[in-house]
Design an enzyme around this catalytic site. Structure first.
Site, PDB file in Angstrom:
ATOM      1  N   ASP A 194     -36.548   2.113  15.420  1.00 51.56           N
ATOM      2  CA  ASP A 194     -37.051   3.441  15.084  1.00 51.56           C
ATOM      3  C   ASP A 194     -38.500   3.286  14.640  1.00 51.56           C
ATOM      4  O   ASP A 194     -38.779   2.880  13.507  1.00 51.56           O
ATOM      5  CB  ASP A 194     -36.181   4.044  13.972  1.00 51.56           C
ATOM      6  CG  ASP A 194     -36.752   5.352  13.432  1.00 51.56           C
ATOM      7  OD1 ASP A 194     -37.776   5.817  13.973  1.00 51.56           O
ATOM      8  OD2 ASP A 194     -36.178   5.902  12.476  1.00 51.56           O
ATOM      9  N   HIS A 236     -33.549   6.124   8.026  1.00 50.40           N
ATOM     10  CA  HIS A 236     -33.628   7.587   7.973  1.00 50.40           C
ATOM     11  C   HIS A 236     -32.290   8.141   8.464  1.00 50.40           C
ATOM     12  O   HIS A 236     -31.626   7.501   9.287  1.00 50.40           O
ATOM     13  CB  HIS A 236     -34.757   8.007   8.916  1.00 50.40           C
ATOM     14  CG  HIS A 236     -35.124   9.460   8.875  1.00 50.40           C
ATOM     15  ND1 HIS A 236     -34.448  10.404   9.588  1.00 50.40           N
ATOM     16  CD2 HIS A 236     -36.113  10.117   8.219  1.00 50.40           C
ATOM     17  CE1 HIS A 236     -35.001  11.587   9.391  1.00 50.40           C
ATOM     18  NE2 HIS A 236     -36.023  11.441   8.554  1.00 50.40           N
ATOM     19  N   LYS A 241     -45.804  12.723  14.217  1.00 49.43           N
ATOM     20  CA  LYS A 241     -46.246  11.755  13.213  1.00 49.43           C
ATOM     21  C   LYS A 241     -47.341  10.825  13.751  1.00 49.43           C
ATOM     22  O   LYS A 241     -47.759   9.904  13.054  1.00 49.43           O
ATOM     23  CB  LYS A 241     -45.064  10.915  12.715  1.00 49.43           C
ATOM     24  CG  LYS A 241     -44.013  11.727  11.940  1.00 49.43           C
ATOM     25  CD  LYS A 241     -43.014  10.815  11.273  1.00 49.43           C
ATOM     26  CE  LYS A 241     -41.646  11.429  11.136  1.00 49.43           C
ATOM     27  NZ  LYS A 241     -41.479  12.233   9.924  1.00 49.43           N
ATOM     28  N   GLN A 289     -42.381   5.963  11.974  1.00 47.13           N
ATOM     29  CA  GLN A 289     -43.461   5.815  11.002  1.00 47.13           C
ATOM     30  C   GLN A 289     -44.467   4.762  11.441  1.00 47.13           C
ATOM     31  O   GLN A 289     -45.660   4.892  11.163  1.00 47.13           O
ATOM     32  CB  GLN A 289     -42.889   5.403   9.637  1.00 47.13           C
ATOM     33  CG  GLN A 289     -42.041   6.460   8.971  1.00 47.13           C
ATOM     34  CD  GLN A 289     -42.847   7.660   8.516  1.00 47.13           C
ATOM     35  OE1 GLN A 289     -44.043   7.563   8.248  1.00 47.13           O
ATOM     36  NE2 GLN A 289     -42.196   8.801   8.445  1.00 47.13           N
ATOM     37  N   CYS A 330     -34.844  12.260   3.488  1.00 54.05           N
ATOM     38  CA  CYS A 330     -33.834  12.043   4.533  1.00 54.05           C
ATOM     39  C   CYS A 330     -33.331  10.613   4.518  1.00 54.05           C
ATOM     40  O   CYS A 330     -33.046  10.040   5.577  1.00 54.05           O
ATOM     41  CB  CYS A 330     -34.370  12.394   5.919  1.00 54.05           C
ATOM     42  SG  CYS A 330     -34.741  14.118   6.105  1.00 54.05           S
TER      43      CYS A 330
HETATM   44  C1  LIG Z   1     -38.286   6.605   9.826  1.00 51.93           C
HETATM   45  C2  LIG Z   1     -38.022   7.920  10.476  1.00 51.93           C
HETATM   46  N1  LIG Z   1     -37.150   8.003  11.479  1.00 51.93           N
HETATM   47  C3  LIG Z   1     -36.888   9.150  12.099  1.00 51.93           C
HETATM   48  C4  LIG Z   1     -37.491  10.322  11.730  1.00 51.93           C
HETATM   49  C5  LIG Z   1     -37.120  11.571  12.449  1.00 51.93           C
HETATM   50  O1  LIG Z   1     -38.197  12.167  13.054  1.00 51.93           O
HETATM   51  P1  LIG Z   1     -37.975  13.581  13.746  1.00 51.93           P
HETATM   52  O2  LIG Z   1     -37.489  14.489  12.660  1.00 51.93           O
HETATM   53  O3  LIG Z   1     -39.309  13.976  14.249  1.00 51.93           O
HETATM   54  O4  LIG Z   1     -36.953  13.407  14.796  1.00 51.93           O
HETATM   55  C6  LIG Z   1     -38.415  10.291  10.678  1.00 51.93           C
HETATM   56  C7  LIG Z   1     -39.068  11.538  10.235  1.00 51.93           C
HETATM   57  O5  LIG Z   1     -38.878  12.088   9.206  1.00 51.93           O
HETATM   58  C8  LIG Z   1     -38.679   9.067  10.040  1.00 51.93           C
HETATM   59  O6  LIG Z   1     -39.539   8.995   9.025  1.00 51.93           O
END
Ligand SMILES: Cc1ncc(COP(=O)(O)O)c(C=O)c1O
Lengths: 150, 417
Positions: free
Chosen positions: B211, B134, B237, B214, B375
């Site tokens: 990370d 991401h 999430k 998900q 993203c």
């Molecule tokens: C794999 C992953 N990492 C990081 C994020 C970032 O999450 P946040 O926007 O809540 O910081 C997301 C969310 O879209 C994600 O799907």
């Protein structure tokens, strides 16, 4: 479902399937790239400006049906027109897509472009319809492409 | 979590009707149609217990934490710290000192990239990520590399959406100071073999950040078993509120690491000459924290623990198999992301139809999906597509939701031809 039929009218689908003025423009004098990061739409607009007139225009890129058909309709609408006329049409188009849904749009002012008035029902899609127009504005204000040496 | 052929009458130990009853937002009409919410990878809906926890905090306990001696402040502090314990148990961390509340996953990663990165990265060091990250696990590292002179390396992925492990092994060298990898890809559904990746990183002495944004709502995570140095998640999430995230960090590393933001709460004493850092985890929680949403997250996590990942996993496996089979039968549809181990995330494209048009039309049928690059622009570039449509399934989804999507996709075809 009426609003979907308003959005995806036959004219729009036709321009999406067979975009007009699509492809390279070898003697272009001006260009700009447009990008809508929300949906990944990318558009390159090429212009040939002679004096104050847009004598040639084309576009390339990938995009949704709305952005592609809007680009196609736009190129048809401004080709052969002066820069001032194109700028005035930009303003009218902008006014149309930002007119509240419960108010009538001035169809005469925008001519064929009125088929895109349906995007007003879909706020997330107004950007798609406007992408080509913002790119046109950028292309008109960009410095001319340096003449090729060979 | 591997897909099986869809069975005709899928049985799962999860009482999905009872689960759905807990989520008020699911019970609404959208454009006159029952909502089929299939955008859980973007954010999940919130159960009633979370809404109640937020309301209860603001109605009864609202006060600043760690400061007051009065009853409200004591209650607020107790609830806030109890939420931290919920997260600790959820991740099976050794200690509450290893659980830092942040704003979201993005802030957690930035915290590490700043505090750990600026402290540890030297010119020529390498940060290794994968091609399926991401943006939030790419950009902070690019910025850290720009500040420190370290170099960003990217492990490529194959056509299924799996990391190419041979290439990964080649890229992981003693120069690698940080391995930052997504546990479960939001764009492809891939579950990375992070156990092996972490073990490999250990052998070259690299620090590891996972990370888990998900993963956290699909599968149980045990940070002691996995043993990363950092594990991040984002509250919204895992059925929790927005504005609250978590950074798990190994205690010894957090002890040694300089703080990120300076200010109130993160110090034990301040003079104009020198300030002493507070103990963990407060050293990394400068200023008044997001008390209400931390409490909401605690409620969400207890809710998830109450249902359990065995039941959730079985239900979601069934949904994934069903969705994969149903969507594969839609003419012209191609699924993007067919990894060996996959969670209930189905990204797809349809011939020359643009995902944005698909998203708009299915929305009018009450079906909420995500369209775009998720993203993860490098993932789209890898597959040579501008965008995908994505249905991501959570514990409260049903086969009816998937059927509604398939019917809506027929409508797309009718309309756009
Ligand atoms: C794999 C992953 N990492 C990081 C994020 C970032 O999450 P946040 O926007 O809540 O910081 C997301 C969310 O879209 C994600 O799907």
């Amino acid at each position: 479902m009426q609003d979907l039929n308003d959005l995806y009218q036959e004219v729009i689908l036709d321009h999406n399937r067979r975009p007009r003025n699509y492809g390279p423009l070898p003697d272009a004098t001006q260009s700009a790239k447009g990008h809508n990061p929300l949906c990944g739409d990318k558009l390159t607009l090429l212009l040939k400006v002679e004096g104050d007139r847009i004598t040639g225009i084309s576009f390339e890129g990938s995009g949704c049906a709305i952005s592609k058909s809007s680009a196609s309709l736009m190129t048809d609408a401004v080709k052969g027109h002066t820069i001032d006329e194109a700028t005035a049409l930009f303003d009218k188009f902008h006014r149309m897509v930002t007119t509240p849904i419960d108010q009538p749009v001035d169809e005469e002012a925008v001519g064929k472009l009125a088929v895109l008035a349906g995007v007003r029902e879909f706020p997330a899609r107004v950007k798609c319809a406007s992408l080509a127009w913002h790119t046109l504005k950028a292309a008109l204000t960009n410095a001319p492409i340096p003449a090729k040496t060979e | 979590m591997t897909p099986h052929a869809a069975s005709a009458s899928p049985a799962s130990p999860l009482d999905v009707v009872a689960v759905r009853d807990q989520f008020p937002a699911l019970h609404q009409l959208v454009h006159g149609k029952p909502l089929a919410y299939l955008d859980n990878a973007a954010t999940t809906q919130k159960p009633q217990v979370v809404l109640d926890a937020l309301r209860n905090y603001y109605e009864r306990d609202n006060a600043n934490v760690h400061r007051g001696v009065h009853a409200l402040s004591e209650r607020a502090t107790a609830s806030y710290e109890s939420a931290r314990r919920s997260v600790q148990r959820f991740l099976n961390a050794r200690s509450e000192r290893e659980i830092i509340f942040t704003r979201n996953a993005t802030e957690s990663i930035n915290l590490v990239a700043r505090a750990w990165g600026d402290w540890q990265l030297r010119p020529g060091d390498e940060v290794l990520i994968t091609a399926m990250e991401h943006h939030s696990n790419i950009v902070p590292w690019q910025m850290a590399c720009a500040r420190t002179g370290a170099i960003l390396k990217v492990a490529p992925i194959d056509d299924r959406g799996d990391v190419i492990l041979e290439e990964f092994a080649t890229l992981l060298t003693p120069r690698t100071k940080m391995l930052a990898v997504v546990h479960l890809s939001n764009a492809l559904g891939t579950i990375n073999p992070i156990e092996d990746m972490i073990a490999a990183a250990r052998r070259v002495g690299a620090t590891v950040l996972i990370d888990g944004s998900q993963a956290a709502y699909h599968m149980a995570v045990d940070v002691q078993a996995l043993d990363p140095d950092f594990y991040v998640l984002t509250g919204h999430k895992v059925y929790g509120p927005t504005g609250i995230g978590v950074l798990y960090g190994r205690e010894s590393l957090l002890q040694a690491c300089p703080p990120f933001l300076g200010g109130g709460d993160m110090i034990s004493s301040v003079t104009f000459e020198k300030s002493e850092w507070n103990e963990l985890p407060y050293k990394f929680e400068a200023g008044t924290p997001n008390i209400a949403d931390a409490i909401g997250l605690g409620a969400a996590i207890e809710f998830v623990r109450g249902i359990g990942f065995d039941a959730i996993g079985a239900h979601e496996s069934m949904l994934l198999a069903y969705a994969t089979a149903r969507l594969s039968s839609v003419p012209g549809l191609t699924i993007i992301g067919t990894a060996r181990r996959k969670a209930s995330v189905v990204s797809f494209v349809m011939d020359d139809l643009h995902p944005h048009d698909i998203g708009t039309i299915v929305d009018r049928e009450g079906v909420a999906i995500r369209t775009g690059h998720h993203c993860a622009q490098p993932v789209m570039d890898r597959f040579g597509i501008p965008a995908t449509a994505r249905a991501s399934l959570a514990m409260y989804n049903t086969t009816d939701d998937i059927d509604a999507l398939v019917v809506a996709l027929d409508r797309v075809r009718q309309l756009l031809g």
